[in-house]
Design a protein around this motif. Structure first.
Motif, PDB file in Angstrom:
ATOM      1  N   MET A   1      54.767 -66.924  48.706  1.00 31.45           N
ATOM      2  CA  MET A   1      53.323 -67.046  48.782  1.00 31.45           C
ATOM      3  C   MET A   1      52.995 -68.178  49.763  1.00 31.45           C
ATOM      4  O   MET A   1      53.865 -69.006  50.079  1.00 31.45           O
ATOM      5  CB  MET A   1      52.745 -67.327  47.396  1.00 31.45           C
TER       6      MET A   1
ATOM      7  N   LYS B   1      62.620 -61.931  47.904  1.00 26.43           N
ATOM      8  CA  LYS B   1      61.524 -62.789  47.454  1.00 26.43           C
ATOM      9  C   LYS B   1      60.593 -63.069  48.629  1.00 26.43           C
ATOM     10  O   LYS B   1      61.037 -63.574  49.668  1.00 26.43           O
ATOM     11  CB  LYS B   1      62.076 -64.113  46.907  1.00 26.43           C
ATOM     12  N   LYS B   2      59.347 -62.723  48.466  1.00 23.20           N
ATOM     13  CA  LYS B   2      58.346 -62.975  49.502  1.00 23.20           C
ATOM     14  C   LYS B   2      57.538 -64.206  49.108  1.00 23.20           C
ATOM     15  O   LYS B   2      56.854 -64.217  48.082  1.00 23.20           O
ATOM     16  CB  LYS B   2      57.422 -61.767  49.661  1.00 23.20           C
TER      17      LYS B   2
ATOM     18  N   GLU C   1      56.636 -63.403  45.195  1.00 22.21           N
ATOM     19  CA  GLU C   1      56.594 -62.059  44.630  1.00 22.21           C
ATOM     20  C   GLU C   1      57.806 -61.286  45.120  1.00 22.21           C
ATOM     21  O   GLU C   1      58.313 -61.536  46.222  1.00 22.21           O
ATOM     22  CB  GLU C   1      55.305 -61.335  45.021  1.00 22.21           C
ATOM     23  N   THR C   2      58.295 -60.376  44.299  1.00 21.70           N
ATOM     24  CA  THR C   2      59.471 -59.587  44.648  1.00 21.70           C
ATOM     25  C   THR C   2      59.040 -58.270  45.274  1.00 21.70           C
ATOM     26  O   THR C   2      58.233 -57.542  44.692  1.00 21.70           O
ATOM     27  CB  THR C   2      60.334 -59.310  43.396  1.00 21.70           C
ATOM     28  N   VAL C   3      59.558 -57.982  46.460  1.00 18.17           N
ATOM     29  CA  VAL C   3      59.227 -56.734  47.157  1.00 18.17           C
ATOM     30  C   VAL C   3      60.518 -56.013  47.519  1.00 18.17           C
ATOM     31  O   VAL C   3      61.570 -56.633  47.699  1.00 18.17           O
ATOM     32  CB  VAL C   3      58.385 -57.002  48.427  1.00 18.17           C
TER      33      VAL C   3
ATOM     34  N   GLU D   1      65.870 -55.847  47.187  1.00 17.48           N
ATOM     35  CA  GLU D   1      64.751 -56.609  46.657  1.00 17.48           C
ATOM     36  C   GLU D   1      64.824 -58.034  47.202  1.00 17.48           C
ATOM     37  O   GLU D   1      65.853 -58.683  47.119  1.00 17.48           O
ATOM     38  CB  GLU D   1      64.789 -56.648  45.120  1.00 17.48           C
TER      39      GLU D   1
ATOM     40  N   ASP E   1      58.459 -70.894  41.461  1.00 16.10           N
ATOM     41  CA  ASP E   1      58.116 -69.549  40.979  1.00 16.10           C
ATOM     42  C   ASP E   1      56.981 -68.909  41.770  1.00 16.10           C
ATOM     43  O   ASP E   1      56.477 -67.850  41.388  1.00 16.10           O
ATOM     44  CB  ASP E   1      57.723 -69.600  39.499  1.00 16.10           C
ATOM     45  N   ASN E   2      56.581 -69.533  42.855  1.00 13.72           N
ATOM     46  CA  ASN E   2      55.426 -69.056  43.605  1.00 13.72           C
ATOM     47  C   ASN E   2      55.849 -68.033  44.671  1.00 13.72           C
ATOM     48  O   ASN E   2      55.784 -68.287  45.867  1.00 13.72           O
ATOM     49  CB  ASN E   2      54.698 -70.232  44.257  1.00 13.72           C
TER      50      ASN E   2
END
Length: 210
Positions: A124, A121-122, A60-62, A119, A57-58
């Motif tokens: 981390m 997933k970026k 962020e959605t951009v 969209e 889950d680590n």
């Protein structure tokens, strides 16, 4: 005492063997191998799954803008002819009514692209580091639907490349295995003895994901 089994192979051979078997285990969910190899593969595979659980889950959605090829009703890419210098559209199609490719002076055929919002997933930093670790272990996997139905390996090798798609095993670890084993404290695989192999009497086992 050695910290790992040498498996009667040189360092490079052993590394390639283990990478191949770990890849097959995570792709197929189970493999048949010798007990000695299974114990080494088990350690590597469980380490990757534990890493996937920790970092699943680590991210962020951009939203990004991407160019995708436009396709017709048959699924073929739409092409047009543009001027080589000015890029102005000379013809909206690149074939005539008989299906022959059009020839226009100073014209080149290009694929038509549309801009779409996607969209993604970026990762981390720690998840990206985990991804790099996984890529170092796992081999690329290609999936060919036509080859699956082939009766022999020879037929599978001759299968056309069209329709072949790359399987993202790293994404499978994060998106499938991570949620599946969340809350489980180790023990993601199990070894089941099958019996001795003919020839050298080595113990064969089934190594599978639980």
């Amino acid at each position: 005492m050695a910290k790992y089994r040498k498996l009667g192979r040189t360092s490079d051979q052993r590394k390639a063997l283990l990478r191949n078997q770990v890849t097959n285990l995570l792709y197929h969910g189970k493999i048949v191998t010798t007990q000695a190899k299974a114990k080494e593969v088990q350690k590597i595979a469980e380490g990757l799954i534990a890493l996937a659980i920790k970092e699943k889950d680590n991210f962020e959605t951009v939203t990004v803008t991407a160019k995708v090829p436009r396709k017709d009703d048959k699924g073929n890419r739409v092409k047009q002819i543009v001027d080589k210098d000015t890029k102005a559209v000379l013809s909206e199609k690149h074939r005539d009514e008989k299906g022959k490719i059009l020839r226009i002076e100073n014209g080149v055929t290009v694929t038509v692209y549309d801009e779409v919002q996607k969209e993604i997933k970026k990762d981390m930093p720690s998840r990206l580091h985990a991804r790099h670790k996984m890529v170092k272990v796992l081999y690329p996997v290609a999936e060919n639907p036509s080859a699956k139905n082939s009766g022999t390996k020879k037929m599978a090798r001759k299968a056309v490349k069209k329709g072949v798609k790359q399987v993202d095993l790293v994404a499978k670890l994060f998106d499938e295995y991570g949620p599946r084993y969340e809350g489980r404290n180790g023990g993601y695989t199990r070894i089941v003895k099958i019996g001795q192999r003919k020839g050298d009497a080595a113990m064969q086992v089934l190594l599978e994901l639980v």
